[in-house]
Scaffold this active site. Structure first.
Site, PDB file in Angstrom:
ATOM      1  N   HIS A   1       4.588  -2.902   3.040  1.00  0.00           N
ATOM      2  CA  HIS A   1       5.112  -2.118   4.158  1.00  0.00           C
ATOM      3  C   HIS A   1       4.428  -2.609   5.429  1.00  0.00           C
ATOM      4  O   HIS A   1       3.662  -3.582   5.405  1.00  0.00           O
ATOM      5  CB  HIS A   1       4.902  -0.630   3.897  1.00  0.00           C
ATOM      6  CG  HIS A   1       3.511  -0.273   3.424  1.00  0.00           C
ATOM      7  ND1 HIS A   1       2.397  -0.433   4.221  1.00  0.00           N
ATOM      8  CD2 HIS A   1       3.063   0.172   2.226  1.00  0.00           C
ATOM      9  CE1 HIS A   1       1.329  -0.049   3.558  1.00  0.00           C
ATOM     10  NE2 HIS A   1       1.696   0.302   2.329  1.00  0.00           N
TER      11      HIS A   1
ATOM     12  N   HIS B   1       0.685  -3.618   5.445  1.00  0.00           N
ATOM     13  CA  HIS B   1       0.379  -4.929   4.866  1.00  0.00           C
ATOM     14  C   HIS B   1       0.734  -6.018   5.875  1.00  0.00           C
ATOM     15  O   HIS B   1      -0.021  -6.979   6.074  1.00  0.00           O
ATOM     16  CB  HIS B   1       1.191  -5.169   3.589  1.00  0.00           C
ATOM     17  CG  HIS B   1       0.881  -4.223   2.467  1.00  0.00           C
ATOM     18  ND1 HIS B   1       1.759  -3.256   2.047  1.00  0.00           N
ATOM     19  CD2 HIS B   1      -0.211  -4.105   1.661  1.00  0.00           C
ATOM     20  CE1 HIS B   1       1.231  -2.582   1.026  1.00  0.00           C
ATOM     21  NE2 HIS B   1       0.034  -3.086   0.774  1.00  0.00           N
TER      22      HIS B   1
HETATM   23  P1  AMP Z   1      -2.667  -2.018  -1.456  1.00  0.00           P
HETATM   24  O1  AMP Z   1      -1.454  -2.866  -1.625  1.00  0.00           O
HETATM   25  O2  AMP Z   1      -2.380  -0.551  -1.385  1.00  0.00           O
HETATM   26  O3  AMP Z   1      -3.778  -2.383  -2.402  1.00  0.00           O
HETATM   27  O4  AMP Z   1      -3.219  -2.353  -0.020  1.00  0.00           O
HETATM   28  C1  AMP Z   1      -3.529  -3.661   0.376  1.00  0.00           C
HETATM   29  C2  AMP Z   1      -4.318  -3.609   1.647  1.00  0.00           C
HETATM   30  O5  AMP Z   1      -3.555  -2.927   2.636  1.00  0.00           O
HETATM   31  C3  AMP Z   1      -5.634  -2.831   1.498  1.00  0.00           C
HETATM   32  O6  AMP Z   1      -6.644  -3.462   2.284  1.00  0.00           O
HETATM   33  C4  AMP Z   1      -5.282  -1.479   2.069  1.00  0.00           C
HETATM   34  O7  AMP Z   1      -6.384  -0.778   2.583  1.00  0.00           O
HETATM   35  C5  AMP Z   1      -4.329  -1.871   3.170  1.00  0.00           C
HETATM   36  N1  AMP Z   1      -3.470  -0.752   3.545  1.00  0.00           N
HETATM   37  C6  AMP Z   1      -2.585  -0.088   2.764  1.00  0.00           C
HETATM   38  N2  AMP Z   1      -2.011   0.922   3.465  1.00  0.00           N
HETATM   39  C7  AMP Z   1      -2.578   0.895   4.693  1.00  0.00           C
HETATM   40  C8  AMP Z   1      -2.402   1.661   5.883  1.00  0.00           C
HETATM   41  N3  AMP Z   1      -1.543   2.672   5.959  1.00  0.00           N
HETATM   42  N4  AMP Z   1      -3.113   1.310   6.969  1.00  0.00           N
HETATM   43  C9  AMP Z   1      -3.995   0.279   6.929  1.00  0.00           C
HETATM   44  N5  AMP Z   1      -4.206  -0.474   5.849  1.00  0.00           N
HETATM   45  C10 AMP Z   1      -3.499  -0.178   4.748  1.00  0.00           C
END
Ligand code: AMP
Length: 297
Positions: A36, A39
């Site tokens: 999203h 990312h």
């Molecule tokens: P994930 O795919 O959920 O493991 O997230 C991958 C990276 O994106 C991680 O560093 C998360 O902290 C970051 N991330 C996910 N959602 C958000 C958000 N709403 N705001 C900032 N970073 C995010």
């Protein structure tokens, strides 16, 4: 430049080594896919600050303490490829537990006992308590991803606040890479973006912004001069108690002095953290209460 997609960590390692040999700086973004805007923001920032950007997609079974959550976790490889390409990524790669850990993988489909890394102090309390084993799984895969990509800089989102602490500790212990922490990206109504949000029913989606609203209300108290930990925590709990969400924790911590439980007395700086369930979807969010603290917007 068009995006290279690989489903082999070994090939990704070779590609990254080639970039380093060519003297190119490498930015790295670790994800679980179903990407999203948040990312995309990480990839765009990495693209602005590095010559090349490598992105991983791996729904890491080691960090899921709840098998239903792992099973229901959204997946969208095609969509991920498109978004990473548009955001300026150079390489997108994925793998399996067996291909990430060829020497450590055991016959039962897990890792040999004793292989999981100790995630350190950042894993104490809150997420660490409600998701036993989660941060050991995070530390173990992030360490392997760092070994695979050996980036100059790695970008992580502050939405996963304790994950940032764990990753910073890991990078410090290894001596690299530089860890860049990036602000929380939100919907217009304040809900922090998450791949899990797409599983919210309309009714739960409507209820979900109560978390960020409670955090913002707490920041007003902080700005008005409240510094007592017990007062701040009880205010946060009270504002969430009127929502239909099932709160797991509503806590205030000193970001410079991580502790499993609340510190006694007053704080000079503070981060407020919440985890709550909306139906079967678990939501987390946090806010640095000092406006000067930056980062978590
Ligand atoms: P994930 O795919 O959920 O493991 O997230 C991958 C990276 O994106 C991680 O560093 C998360 O902290 C970051 N991330 C996910 N959602 C958000 C958000 N709403 N705001 C900032 N970073 C995010």
């Amino acid at each position: 430049m068009s995006l290279l997609c690989l489903n082999s960590p070994a090939e990704a390692r070779e590609w990254c080594a080639g970039e380093r040999r060519a003297g190119r700086s490498l930015g790295f973004v670790a994800t679980m896919g179903a990407m999203h805007r948040a990312h995309v923001a990480l990839v765009e920032q990495a693209a602005r600050e590095n010559d090349s950007v490598v992105v991983s997609v791996f729904v890491n079974p080691l960090q899921f303490n709840d098998p239903r959550d792992l099973e229901n976790y959204p997946r969208d490889w095609e969509g991920d490829c498109q978004q990473v390409e548009q955001a300026g990524g150079s390489l997108l790669f994925t793998g399996t537990l067996a291909t990430f850990f060829p020497a450590e993988f055991d016959a039962e489909g897990g890792l040999k006992p004793g292989y999981l890394l100790d995630p350190g102090v950042g894993a104490m309390g809150l997420e660490g308590e409600f998701r036993p084993g989660h941060f050991a799984g995070v530390a173990t895969i992030v360490d392997r991803l760092f070994q695979t990509t050996m980036p100059s800089r790695a970008y992580f989102g502050l939405k996963d606040y304790q994950q940032c602490l764990v990753v910073q500790d890991l990078a410090r212990a290894r001596g690299n890479p530089e860890v860049v922490l990036c602000p929380i990206v939100r919907e217009q109504d304040g809900l922090a973006l998450s791949s899990r949000n797409q599983r919210l029913t309309p009714a739960w989606r409507e209820a979900a912004p109560a978390i960020s609203q409670a955090l913002l209300a707490l920041r007003e108290q902080w700005r008005a001069g409240e510094r007592r930990v017990n007062k701040l925590e009880s205010t946060l709990a009270a504002s969430l108690s009127v929502s239909p969400l099932e709160v797991e924790y509503a806590a205030v911590r000193d970001p410079e002095q991580w502790s499993a439980g609340p510190l006694k007395g007053s704080l000079e700086q503070a981060v407020a953290l919440v985890a709550a369930r909306a139906g079967d979807v678990r939501l987390i969010d946090n806010l640095l209460l000092d406006s000067a603290g930056g980062g978590s917007s």
